[in-house]
Design a protein around this motif. Structure first.
Motif, PDB file in Angstrom:
ATOM      1  N   VAL A  39       0.854  -1.190   0.000  1.00 46.43           N
ATOM      2  CA  VAL A  39       0.000   0.000   0.000  1.00 46.43           C
ATOM      3  C   VAL A  39       0.887   1.236   0.000  1.00 46.43           C
ATOM      4  O   VAL A  39       1.965   1.244   0.588  1.00 46.43           O
ATOM      5  CB  VAL A  39      -0.949  -0.007   1.220  1.00 46.43           C
ATOM      6  CG1 VAL A  39      -0.181   0.108   2.535  1.00 46.43           C
ATOM      7  CG2 VAL A  39      -1.994   1.096   1.111  1.00 46.43           C
ATOM      8  N   SER A  40       0.422   2.265  -0.687  1.00 47.66           N
ATOM      9  CA  SER A  40       1.167   3.523  -0.802  1.00 47.66           C
ATOM     10  C   SER A  40       0.412   4.641  -0.113  1.00 47.66           C
ATOM     11  O   SER A  40      -0.823   4.635  -0.045  1.00 47.66           O
ATOM     12  CB  SER A  40       1.366   3.894  -2.274  1.00 47.66           C
ATOM     13  OG  SER A  40       2.042   2.888  -2.975  1.00 47.66           O
ATOM     14  N   VAL A  41       1.171   5.618   0.379  1.00 49.30           N
ATOM     15  CA  VAL A  41       0.570   6.844   0.879  1.00 49.30           C
ATOM     16  C   VAL A  41       1.301   8.027   0.267  1.00 49.30           C
ATOM     17  O   VAL A  41       2.532   8.068   0.231  1.00 49.30           O
ATOM     18  CB  VAL A  41       0.589   6.912   2.425  1.00 49.30           C
ATOM     19  CG1 VAL A  41       2.014   6.870   2.986  1.00 49.30           C
ATOM     20  CG2 VAL A  41      -0.152   8.148   2.915  1.00 49.30           C
ATOM     21  N   SER A  42       0.526   8.967  -0.251  1.00 54.97           N
ATOM     22  CA  SER A  42       1.053  10.215  -0.789  1.00 54.97           C
ATOM     23  C   SER A  42       0.588  11.338   0.124  1.00 54.97           C
ATOM     24  O   SER A  42      -0.622  11.582   0.257  1.00 54.97           O
ATOM     25  CB  SER A  42       0.537  10.439  -2.220  1.00 54.97           C
ATOM     26  OG  SER A  42       0.961  11.694  -2.722  1.00 54.97           O
ATOM     27  N   ILE A  43       1.543  12.004   0.773  1.00 58.84           N
ATOM     28  CA  ILE A  43       1.228  13.049   1.743  1.00 58.84           C
ATOM     29  C   ILE A  43       1.584  14.397   1.134  1.00 58.84           C
ATOM     30  O   ILE A  43       2.736  14.642   0.746  1.00 58.84           O
ATOM     31  CB  ILE A  43       2.000  12.842   3.054  1.00 58.84           C
ATOM     32  CG1 ILE A  43       1.731  11.438   3.620  1.00 58.84           C
ATOM     33  CG2 ILE A  43       1.625  13.916   4.072  1.00 58.84           C
ATOM     34  CD1 ILE A  43       2.616  11.069   4.804  1.00 58.84           C
ATOM     35  N   ALA A  44       0.609  15.285   1.040  1.00 59.76           N
ATOM     36  CA  ALA A  44       0.807  16.585   0.407  1.00 59.76           C
ATOM     37  C   ALA A  44       1.606  17.508   1.318  1.00 59.76           C
ATOM     38  O   ALA A  44       1.271  17.676   2.491  1.00 59.76           O
ATOM     39  CB  ALA A  44      -0.540  17.220   0.080  1.00 59.76           C
ATOM     40  N   LEU A  45       2.639  18.121   0.765  1.00 55.77           N
ATOM     41  CA  LEU A  45       3.420  19.113   1.493  1.00 55.77           C
ATOM     42  C   LEU A  45       3.184  20.519   0.957  1.00 55.77           C
ATOM     43  O   LEU A  45       3.706  21.500   1.496  1.00 55.77           O
ATOM     44  CB  LEU A  45       4.908  18.764   1.435  1.00 55.77           C
ATOM     45  CG  LEU A  45       5.281  17.410   2.067  1.00 55.77           C
ATOM     46  CD1 LEU A  45       6.783  17.173   1.971  1.00 55.77           C
ATOM     47  CD2 LEU A  45       4.812  17.315   3.514  1.00 55.77           C
ATOM     48  N   THR A  46       2.415  20.610  -0.125  1.00 54.15           N
ATOM     49  CA  THR A  46       1.927  21.883  -0.647  1.00 54.15           C
ATOM     50  C   THR A  46       0.457  21.660  -0.994  1.00 54.15           C
ATOM     51  O   THR A  46      -0.015  20.520  -1.036  1.00 54.15           O
ATOM     52  CB  THR A  46       2.684  22.314  -1.916  1.00 54.15           C
ATOM     53  OG1 THR A  46       2.597  21.259  -2.895  1.00 54.15           O
ATOM     54  CG2 THR A  46       4.143  22.609  -1.630  1.00 54.15           C
ATOM     55  N   GLU A  47      -0.258  22.725  -1.263  1.00 57.49           N
ATOM     56  CA  GLU A  47      -1.674  22.560  -1.591  1.00 57.49           C
ATOM     57  C   GLU A  47      -1.830  21.842  -2.928  1.00 57.49           C
ATOM     58  O   GLU A  47      -1.124  22.137  -3.895  1.00 57.49           O
ATOM     59  CB  GLU A  47      -2.389  23.906  -1.639  1.00 57.49           C
ATOM     60  CG  GLU A  47      -3.889  23.765  -1.861  1.00 57.49           C
ATOM     61  CD  GLU A  47      -4.651  25.062  -1.668  1.00 57.49           C
ATOM     62  OE1 GLU A  47      -5.882  25.050  -1.877  1.00 57.49           O
ATOM     63  OE2 GLU A  47      -4.025  26.083  -1.315  1.00 57.49           O
ATOM     64  N   ASN A  48      -2.735  20.895  -2.960  1.00 58.34           N
ATOM     65  CA  ASN A  48      -3.069  20.185  -4.193  1.00 58.34           C
ATOM     66  C   ASN A  48      -4.314  20.822  -4.793  1.00 58.34           C
ATOM     67  O   ASN A  48      -5.440  20.590  -4.321  1.00 58.34           O
ATOM     68  CB  ASN A  48      -3.328  18.707  -3.901  1.00 58.34           C
ATOM     69  CG  ASN A  48      -2.053  17.905  -3.703  1.00 58.34           C
ATOM     70  OD1 ASN A  48      -1.860  16.867  -4.320  1.00 58.34           O
ATOM     71  ND2 ASN A  48      -1.183  18.383  -2.838  1.00 58.34           N
ATOM     72  N   HIS A  49      -4.115  21.652  -5.803  1.00 66.12           N
ATOM     73  CA  HIS A  49      -5.238  22.267  -6.514  1.00 66.12           C
ATOM     74  C   HIS A  49      -5.768  21.268  -7.551  1.00 66.12           C
ATOM     75  O   HIS A  49      -5.174  20.217  -7.786  1.00 66.12           O
ATOM     76  CB  HIS A  49      -4.783  23.544  -7.222  1.00 66.12           C
ATOM     77  CG  HIS A  49      -4.200  24.579  -6.312  1.00 66.12           C
ATOM     78  ND1 HIS A  49      -4.966  25.416  -5.539  1.00 66.12           N
ATOM     79  CD2 HIS A  49      -2.897  24.911  -6.056  1.00 66.12           C
ATOM     80  CE1 HIS A  49      -4.180  26.228  -4.847  1.00 66.12           C
ATOM     81  NE2 HIS A  49      -2.915  25.949  -5.144  1.00 66.12           N
ATOM     82  N   ASP A  50      -6.853  21.635  -8.192  1.00 60.78           N
ATOM     83  CA  ASP A  50      -7.348  20.801  -9.284  1.00 60.78           C
ATOM     84  C   ASP A  50      -6.651  21.127 -10.593  1.00 60.78           C
ATOM     85  O   ASP A  50      -6.988  20.570 -11.640  1.00 60.78           O
ATOM     86  CB  ASP A  50      -8.874  20.929  -9.436  1.00 60.78           C
ATOM     87  CG  ASP A  50      -9.319  22.361  -9.692  1.00 60.78           C
ATOM     88  OD1 ASP A  50      -8.456  23.265  -9.784  1.00 60.78           O
ATOM     89  OD2 ASP A  50     -10.545  22.588  -9.801  1.00 60.78           O
TER      90      ASP A  50
END
Length: 301
Positions: A170-181
Motif C-alpha cells: 500500500v502507498s501513501v502520498s502526503i501533500a506538502l503543498t496545496e493540491n489544486h485541481d
C-alpha cells in the motif's frame, strides 16, 4: 498468507510484459487485516478502501509537521551532494530535481515520518502484518512545466521488475503543498485495483533509468485505458498540505503536467508486508537497484 509456492519457482499469478495485454482478475485480498485488527482506521474506512482501492485523509499530519517536512524537502533539493546522488532523478528538460528516492535513509527527518504511528499504523492495519518500506521518495512538481506521471499500476512494475509476488503493498502520498485541481494532482480510477492489466512488450535492461523520467515499458495502451476509465471513471484528488491519499498497489493512477505557477510537492511511501518479500523479477532481466525496490525486509519499528 496463502502461498503460491512449490518446490520450484513461485507461481506467477499476474503475467505481464508479454506479446499482448492481458486482463487478470485480482487473486488477493485488498484489506488483509481482520475486523479485530487494531489501528487508526475505522471499519467504515477499511470498507471504503476495499471498495475503491483508495482512501483520502484530510489531515494525516498537522501544520507544524508539514512545515518541518517541507523545509527538509527544500533542504534536500538544494543540497549539491543529494543532487549528485544516483537516488535523485531530474527533469529531462529543466534539469530540476523531480524525485529523490530512499529519503527515509537519506534523511533522519523523513525516517521519523515512516515510523509515525499515524502512518505505519494504517499500513499495518490494511496489510494485516508487520511492514517494511519497499520504496520512499519525495516528488517535486515546481510550477511552469514540471512533467506528470503517465497512467500505470505500481504493482505491474513492482511485480515485473522488483519481484513482489502478491498484491500486498500500500502507498501513501502526503501533500506538502496545496493540491489544486490544476497543478498536476493525483488521479485514480476507483475500482481499478480489482483487475490486473498485464502490459505488452519486453523489459529492457536498466529500464529504470528511463522509466523514472518517462515511463515506457509497463505502460497501458490507449484502448485499455479507455476501457478502464469507461468502467470505473476517474477521481482527482485535491487537498491542503498535510492531507494524504492511501491507495492500493494495483490502482490505475497517474498525474498531469504542472503548468501553473503553484508548486505541488509530496512525500510518497510504499509499505509492503513482511510476508510478501520480493523475490526475483517476474518479467525483467535484472532487479532494479535497492533504492527503488528494497531488499532490506526489516520491519518498521
Amino acid at each position: 498468507m496463502t502461498t503460491a509456492t512449490t518446490t520450484g519457482p513461485i507461481t506467477d499469478l499476474y503475467p505481464t510484459r508479454g506479446t499482448a495485454e492481458v486482463l487478470t482478475p485480482r487473486q488477493d485480498p485488498v484489506v488483509w487485516g481482520g475486523p479485530d485488527t487494531s489501528g487508526p482506521l475505522q471499519p467504515s474506512e477499511l470498507g471504503d478502501f476495499d471498495r475503491d482501492g483508495f482512501l483520502p485523509v484530510d489531515a494525516l499530519i498537522g501544520p507544524e509537521d508539514v512545515a518541518r517536512y517541507h523545509a527538509e524537502l527544500e533542504r534536500l533539493c538544494a543540497d549539491p551532494a543529494v543532487r549528485a546522488d544516483e537516488r535523485s532523478i531530474v527533469e529531462a528538460k529543466s534539469q530540476d530535481i523531480r524525485s529523490v528516492f530512499e529519503v527515509h535513509k537519506i534523511s533522519p527527518v523523513f525516517a521519523e515520518l515512516v515510523r509515525d504511528p499515524r502512518v505505519v499504523g494504517r499500513a499495518r492495519q490494511i496489510l494485516g502484518s508487520d511492514v517494511y518500506v519497499h520504496q520512499s521518495r519525495i516528488n517535486v512538481k515546481p510550477g511552469f512545466g514540471a512533467s506528470g506521471f503517465y497512467w500505470h499500476s505500481d504493482f505491474e512494475t513492482w511485480h515485473a521488475e522488483d519481484g513482489l509476488p502478491r498484491m500486498r503493498a500500500v502507498s501513501v502520498s502526503i501533500a506538502l503543498t496545496e493540491n489544486h485541481d490544476t497543478n498536476g494532482g493525483l488521479m485514480i480510477m476507483p475500482g481499478s485495483h480489482r483487475t490486473f492489466l498485464g502490459c505488452a512488450g519486453a523489459t529492457p535492461e536498466d529500464n529504470y533509468k528511463k522509466s523514472l523520467q518517462m515511463q515506457d515499458a509497463g505502460t497501458p495502451s490507449n484502448a485499455a485505458l479507455t476501457e478502464l476509465a469507461g468502467r470505473h471513471g476517474i477521481r482527482l484528488f485535491t487537498g491542503q498540505p498535510g492531507s494524504a491519499v492511501w491507495f492500493d498497489c494495483n490502482c490505475m493512477h497517474g498525474s498531469g503536467d504542472n503548468i501553473t505557477p503553484y508548486p505541488r510537492s509530496n512525500v510518497f511511501i510504499v509499505f509492503n508486508s513482511v510476508e510478501n518479500a520480493a523475490v526475483e523479477p517476474f518479467a525483467a532481466p535484472v532487479r532494479r537497484p535497492e533504492f527503488i525496490g528494497a531488499r532490506d525486509f526489516t520491519p518498521v519499528r
